[in-house]
Design an enzyme around this catalytic site. Structure first.
Site, PDB file in Angstrom:
ATOM      1  N   LYS A  53       0.893  -1.131  -0.114  1.00  0.00           N
ATOM      2  CA  LYS A  53       0.033   0.075   0.009  1.00  0.00           C
ATOM      3  C   LYS A  53       0.942   1.316   0.166  1.00  0.00           C
ATOM      4  O   LYS A  53       0.828   2.318  -0.677  1.00  0.00           O
ATOM      5  CB  LYS A  53      -0.688  -0.003   1.202  1.00  0.00           C
ATOM      6  CG  LYS A  53      -2.083  -1.184   1.195  1.00  0.00           C
ATOM      7  CD  LYS A  53      -2.710  -1.319   2.353  1.00  0.00           C
ATOM      8  CE  LYS A  53      -3.550  -2.401   2.270  1.00  0.00           C
ATOM      9  NZ  LYS A  53      -4.532  -2.841   3.395  1.00  0.00           N
ATOM     10  N   GLN A  97      -4.800  -1.230   9.696  1.00  0.00           N
ATOM     11  CA  GLN A  97      -4.581  -2.798   9.340  1.00  0.00           C
ATOM     12  C   GLN A  97      -5.229  -3.877   9.811  1.00  0.00           C
ATOM     13  O   GLN A  97      -5.086  -3.802  11.185  1.00  0.00           O
ATOM     14  CB  GLN A  97      -3.185  -3.122   8.804  1.00  0.00           C
ATOM     15  CG  GLN A  97      -2.801  -4.236   8.221  1.00  0.00           C
ATOM     16  CD  GLN A  97      -3.401  -4.235   6.682  1.00  0.00           C
ATOM     17  OE1 GLN A  97      -3.619  -3.219   6.185  1.00  0.00           O
ATOM     18  NE2 GLN A  97      -3.579  -5.565   6.164  1.00  0.00           N
ATOM     19  N   ASP A 120     -11.403   2.706   4.070  1.00  0.00           N
ATOM     20  CA  ASP A 120     -11.715   1.307   3.947  1.00  0.00           C
ATOM     21  C   ASP A 120     -13.256   1.155   3.614  1.00  0.00           C
ATOM     22  O   ASP A 120     -13.754   0.226   3.180  1.00  0.00           O
ATOM     23  CB  ASP A 120     -11.240   0.770   5.408  1.00  0.00           C
ATOM     24  CG  ASP A 120     -10.062  -0.099   5.309  1.00  0.00           C
ATOM     25  OD1 ASP A 120      -9.222  -0.241   6.457  1.00  0.00           O
ATOM     26  OD2 ASP A 120      -9.710  -0.766   4.261  1.00  0.00           O
TER      27      ASP A 120
HETATM   28  N1  LIG Z   1      -8.014  -2.178   7.203  1.00  0.00           N
HETATM   29  C1  LIG Z   1      -7.891  -3.227   6.451  1.00  0.00           C
HETATM   30  N2  LIG Z   1      -8.340  -3.016   5.108  1.00  0.00           N
HETATM   31  C2  LIG Z   1      -7.750  -3.737   4.097  1.00  0.00           C
HETATM   32  O1  LIG Z   1      -8.035  -3.684   3.204  1.00  0.00           O
HETATM   33  C3  LIG Z   1      -7.149  -5.122   4.647  1.00  0.00           C
HETATM   34  C4  LIG Z   1      -6.770  -5.139   5.865  1.00  0.00           C
HETATM   35  N3  LIG Z   1      -7.083  -4.225   6.857  1.00  0.00           N
HETATM   36  N4  LIG Z   1      -6.476  -6.375   6.150  1.00  0.00           N
HETATM   37  C5  LIG Z   1      -6.042  -7.460   5.388  1.00  0.00           C
HETATM   38  C6  LIG Z   1      -6.772  -7.503   3.986  1.00  0.00           C
HETATM   39  C7  LIG Z   1      -5.998  -8.399   2.814  1.00  0.00           C
HETATM   40  N5  LIG Z   1      -5.455  -7.166   1.908  1.00  0.00           N
HETATM   41  C8  LIG Z   1      -5.092  -7.194   1.011  1.00  0.00           C
HETATM   42  C9  LIG Z   1      -4.240  -6.289   0.049  1.00  0.00           C
HETATM   43  C10 LIG Z   1      -3.508  -6.569  -0.953  1.00  0.00           C
HETATM   44  C11 LIG Z   1      -3.133  -7.975  -1.375  1.00  0.00           C
HETATM   45  C12 LIG Z   1      -2.306  -8.201  -2.475  1.00  0.00           C
HETATM   46  O2  LIG Z   1      -1.535  -7.098  -2.900  1.00  0.00           O
HETATM   47  N6  LIG Z   1      -2.445  -9.512  -2.945  1.00  0.00           N
HETATM   48  C13 LIG Z   1      -1.511  -9.612  -4.015  1.00  0.00           C
HETATM   49  C14 LIG Z   1      -0.318 -10.805  -3.591  1.00  0.00           C
HETATM   50  C15 LIG Z   1       0.452 -10.113  -2.382  1.00  0.00           C
HETATM   51  C16 LIG Z   1       1.348 -11.291  -1.833  1.00  0.00           C
HETATM   52  O3  LIG Z   1       2.396 -11.462  -2.634  1.00  0.00           O
HETATM   53  O4  LIG Z   1       1.005 -11.912  -0.578  1.00  0.00           O
HETATM   54  C17 LIG Z   1      -2.122 -10.298  -5.072  1.00  0.00           C
HETATM   55  O5  LIG Z   1      -3.248 -10.882  -5.016  1.00  0.00           O
HETATM   56  O6  LIG Z   1      -1.587 -10.149  -6.230  1.00  0.00           O
HETATM   57  C18 LIG Z   1      -3.890  -8.742  -0.615  1.00  0.00           C
HETATM   58  C19 LIG Z   1      -4.738  -8.505   0.317  1.00  0.00           C
HETATM   59  C20 LIG Z   1      -6.148  -6.007   2.282  1.00  0.00           C
HETATM   60  N7  LIG Z   1      -6.923  -5.881   3.453  1.00  0.00           N
END
Ligand SMILES: Nc1nc(=O)c2c([nH]1)NC[C@@H]1CN(c3ccc(C(=O)N[C@@H](CCC(=O)O)C(=O)O)cc3)C=[N+]21
Length: 287
Positions: A53, A97, A120
């Site tokens: 992020k 987070q 969010d």
């Molecule tokens: N207040 C809050 N807001 C959120 O939006 C929030 C949170 N807490 N807690 C956890 C979850 C999960 N989340 C992700 C963000 C980016 C990827 C992401 O970039 N994933 C990559 C892979 C990343 C890796 O290599 O692990 C992909 O799917 O291509 C995944 C999951 C946001 N979250």
């Protein structure tokens, strides 16, 4: 038929280019959009997401501030930090987070964020605005899914959409956004009796349950569109989704991969929500 891969990375890149253009306009007009990310503790997955992020902000011209607090931080200290960010003029968006350590009341923390900085979209005021059809912020992951469906011209009006999972941060807002777009929406969950009867009826299936490879090809109607919100680790510790991609690709018409599908969109829509919060305060010359 093998399903088309829905390329979240490519759609994310296009949207981020527009974010960068609009953020530069605001910065030139004297206010760079600013995002504050608060990370409590040192959960490895959270650190990856938070790093993604902050990096995405830097790459697209947003100011970002990362607050790392120790896992044993008191609830009052966290609430005090949020109160400071609520009044910090550099900050247009605040994200705490999740998950938070057990000794902290997450609901209380999320409610402490100023609704007009709650990028969010988890604050009760924003969840209510979404439910009544006038959202200030759409939650990032469901919003990103809608952008993918739009980019791939998936017809939504009258479509049968099945959302598997009913969390406050994905399942429920996802169902509301699909409803807002005119789909007929079914929300399935752990108590649903005959899940396959629902999924086999669906034109669109969104899997957001947190169970590795739960959705199989035989659970789908041929030609269905499959969106995988899952972020799990398989038996070898490899990142995988809630969808068994190899079995689904032979039945679905299109499907999102993990990684490279919804994840990059979640990050992108966080930038969009932060940018739009800044634009609402300071309309840029030509948004
Ligand atoms: N207040 C809050 N807001 C959120 O939006 C929030 C949170 N807490 N807690 C956890 C979850 C999960 N989340 C992700 C963000 C980016 C990827 C992401 O970039 N994933 C990559 C892979 C990343 C890796 O290599 O692990 C992909 O799917 O291509 C995944 C999951 C946001 N979250």
């Amino acid at each position: 038929m093998t399903a088309q891969t829905i390329d979240g990375k490519a759609v994310a890149q296009q949207l981020r280019a527009d974010v960068a253009r609009r953020a530069a306009l605001l910065a030139a007009a004297g206010h760079q959009p600013g995002l504050a990310v608060v990370l409590v503790g040192d959960d490895p997955a959270s650190q990856v997401y938070v790093r993604n992020k902050v990096k995405a902000c830097e790459e697209n011209g947003l100011f970002s501030l990362l607050d790392r607090l120790p896992a044993d931080v008191t609830e009052d200290a966290l609430l005090a930090r949020i109160a400071e960010l609520n009044t910090d003029a550099r900050i247009d968006g605040i994200l705490v987070q999740l998950p938070l350590p057990a000794h902290i009341d997450s609901h209380k923390v999320l409610e402490a964020i100023a609704p007009d900085k709650d990028v969010d979209g988890f604050h009760v005021a924003n969840a209510g605005a979404l439910m009544t059809g006038k959202p200030l912020f759409r939650p990032c992951t469901p919003y990103g899914v809608m952008k993918l469906l739009e980019a791939y011209r998936v017809p939504l009006a009258g479509a049968e959409a099945v959302v598997i999972g009913r969390s406050n941060i994905v399942g429920k807002p996802m169902a509301l956004l699909l409803l807002e777009a005119g789909a007929t929406v079914t929300i399935c969950h752990s108590k649903t009796r005959d899940l396959i009867a629902h999924t086999q009826r669906a034109d669109i299936v969104v899997a957001a349950v947190g169970r590795a490879k739960m959705l199989k090809g035989e659970m789908l109607k041929p030609g269905a569109v499959v969106i995988d919100v899952g972020i799990n680790r398989d038996e070898n510790g490899k990142l995988c989704g809630d969808v068994d991609f190899d079995s689904v690709v032979n039945v679905a018409s299109a499907a999102t991969p993990v990684p490279g599908g919804v994840g990059p969109m979640t990050i992108t829509m966080l930038l969009v929500n932060t940018l739009e919060a800044a634009e609402r305060k300071r309309p840029s010359p030509q948004a």
